[in-house]
Design an enzyme around this catalytic site. Structure first.
Site, PDB file in Angstrom:
ATOM      1  CD  GLU A  83     -10.877   4.185  -8.161  1.00  0.00           C
ATOM      2  OE1 GLU A  83     -10.059   3.742  -8.724  1.00  0.00           O
ATOM      3  OE2 GLU A  83     -12.246   3.862  -8.006  1.00  0.00           O
TER       4      GLU A  83
ATOM      5  CG  HIS B  75       0.055 -11.449  17.127  1.00  0.00           C
ATOM      6  ND1 HIS B  75       0.687 -12.015  18.228  1.00  0.00           N
ATOM      7  CD2 HIS B  75      -1.208 -11.259  17.583  1.00  0.00           C
ATOM      8  CE1 HIS B  75      -0.242 -12.286  19.147  1.00  0.00           C
ATOM      9  NE2 HIS B  75      -1.479 -11.851  18.595  1.00  0.00           N
TER      10      HIS B  75
ATOM     11  CE  LYS C 155      -7.187   1.954 -16.416  1.00  0.00           C
ATOM     12  NZ  LYS C 155      -8.629   2.596 -16.414  1.00  0.00           N
TER      13      LYS C 155
END
Ligand code: PA5
EC number: 5.3.1.9
Length: 445
Positions: A287, A308, A422
């Site tokens: 951010e 793995h 948003k």
């Protein structure tokens, strides 16, 4: 105290070029100290550790005690910077199986408000049905949808289950001093509340009540956590010479790697308890630096688990990555590999060794293999998983992030990009005030 080793990056970049950042680092440090850089209204975290008072910690501890006395479970409602710091520290310091134990020494800490999963919230409310639970509602803006939605459910359930008077005792708000719905609710209901300072952004807020209250409720020593951060504030101060300042070296090295085509930083741990420290770190760097079409992509893996799975990509995939390993010097407990007469698994060569000796050899073997495979490697060593070390590690990453963002030339303290989703979500949900956006977005579907 933590230490940083960049030796295994030096086949890929030169020490000379890393040290050539000294002037830029100095300029970044001065801009932070003097408040002359971008985002200078969000520098409250810089000297936060050394400015935390005993009275403030006592207030936090007293509130933590009230919740510890009255709750079997405490739900931390928050998202992003309003939740990851607390979770990172609590999981790093907790027994891995603590919530399954019958005899508990602290309330179980659960999390909500960090997703919009209907099943998650349903299952949480079901689990809480016969529990004495409390809630910490954490939101700086006080209007974040995910958190507000979860809090609406939890507040009602807490009041219905425990009665209004008890709910008042066990619901705490951590929010802005004056504005936002969380502030209004807290004041109207008479909840105990703590303030998130205006000049501390979410991802830098772990050492405010946002992190400190849940950590104290979970039973950890917030004085020691802060002391670890204070020590790191000194060790990474602007008057510490470049070569001795781990934050300066980390910031310079990652920028030099980036300049040389290493666009992805993978934070590696060899201790599952550090998983959420990586999640917190991803937010901090992602951010802060990912803007203006630049920025290192922060990724993370838990080794040896992910050797793995992601191990293949790291060893032989596109050579645009480098690794930063967090290595924990000493384990908390001691466990030796037992000898076995039949030795069917062929592991008797390890008999008598501590499990951590095997882990450390996995770490060393992986470092050598990845460096051979073209992956530069930095190593951060912390003495142990305890409050001091974690406090120091968090502050180290914060100050290095501020310096690194300024070297990159961005404002590390804003996050304009998180608004886009948003706006669309509110338009799609026909939120009042979004009528124009609703029409426009419907036309695109
Ligand atoms: O770092 C940030 O600013 C964000 O991650 C916020 O903390 C997050 O979006 C939550 O915001 P708020 O605390 O306003 O609910």
């Amino acid at each position: 105290m933590i230490s940083l080793n960049i030796e295994k990056t030096l086949g890929f970049i030169s020490k000379e070029n890393v040290f050539a950042y000294e002037a830029q680092v100095k300029a970044a440090q001065e801009a932070l100290e003097n408040g002359t850089g971008k985002g200078n209204d969000f520098l409250g975290w810089l000297h936060l550790p050394s400015s935390i008072t005993k009275e403030h910690l006592a207030d936090l501890k007293a509130t933590a005690q009230t919740l510890r006395d009255n709750c079997e479970v405490v739900v931390v409602a928050g998202i992003g910077g309003s939740y990851l710091g607390a979770r990172a520290v609590i999981e790093a310091l907790s027994n891995s199986f603590t919530w399954l134990q019958d005899k508990k020494t602290a309330p179980v800490i659960l999390y909500a408000g960090h997703n919009i999963g209907e099943d998650y919230l349903y299952e949480l409310t079901e689990y809480l049905k016969d529990k004495k639970f409390g809630v910490i509602n954490i939101s700086k803006s006080g209007t974040t949808t995910e958190t507000a939605l979860a809090f609406r459910l939890l507040k009602k359930q807490c009041e219905d289950q425990r009665g209004k008077d008890m709910a008042k005792k066990v619901i705490v708000a951590i929010t802005d001093a004056k504005k936002g719905a969380a502030r209004v609710t807290a004041d109207n209901e008479g909840y105990k509340s703590f303030i998130i300072p205006d000049n501390v952004g979410g991802r830098f807020s772990v050492l405010t009540p946002v992190g400190l209250l849940p950590i104290a409720i979970a039973g950890f020593d917030i004085e020691k956590l802060v002391a670890g951060a204070v020590a790191m504030e000194k060790a990474c101060g602007k008057d510490v010479p470049f070569a001795e300042n781990p934050a300066a070296i980390y910031a310079a090295t990652r920028n030099e790697l980036y300049k040389n085509g290493k666009k992805i930083e993978i934070l590696v741990n060899y201790n599952p308890k550090l998983h959420y420290v990586s999640e917190w770190w991803k937010q901090l760097y992602g951010e802060s630096e990912g803007k203006e079409n630049k920025g290192i992509f922060p990724a993370a893996v838990d080794f040896s688990t992910d050797l793995h799975s992601m191990g293949q990509w790291i060893q032989e995939g596109e050579r645009t990555i480098y690794e930063t390993v967090i290595s924990v010097e000493k384990t908390q407990y001691s466990l030796q590999v037992p000898s076995d007469e039949a030795n069917l698994d062929g592991l008797n060569f390890l008999a008598g060794k501590h499990v951590d000796e095997v882990n450390k050899m996995a770490e060393l073997g992986t470092q050598l293999a990845h460096v051979d495979g073209g992956v530069p490697n930095m190593r951060i060593v912390i003495p142990a998983l305890n409050e001091e070390s974690i406090g120091g590690l968090l502050y180290f990453f914060e100050i290095a992030c501020g310096i690194s963002g300024y070297i990159l030339g961005v404002n590390p303290f804003n996050q304009p990009g998180v608004e886009a989703y948003k706006k669309n979500m509110f338009a799609l949900l026909n939120k009042p005030g979004y009528e124009e956006e609703s029409k426009a977005i419907q036309a695109r579907l």
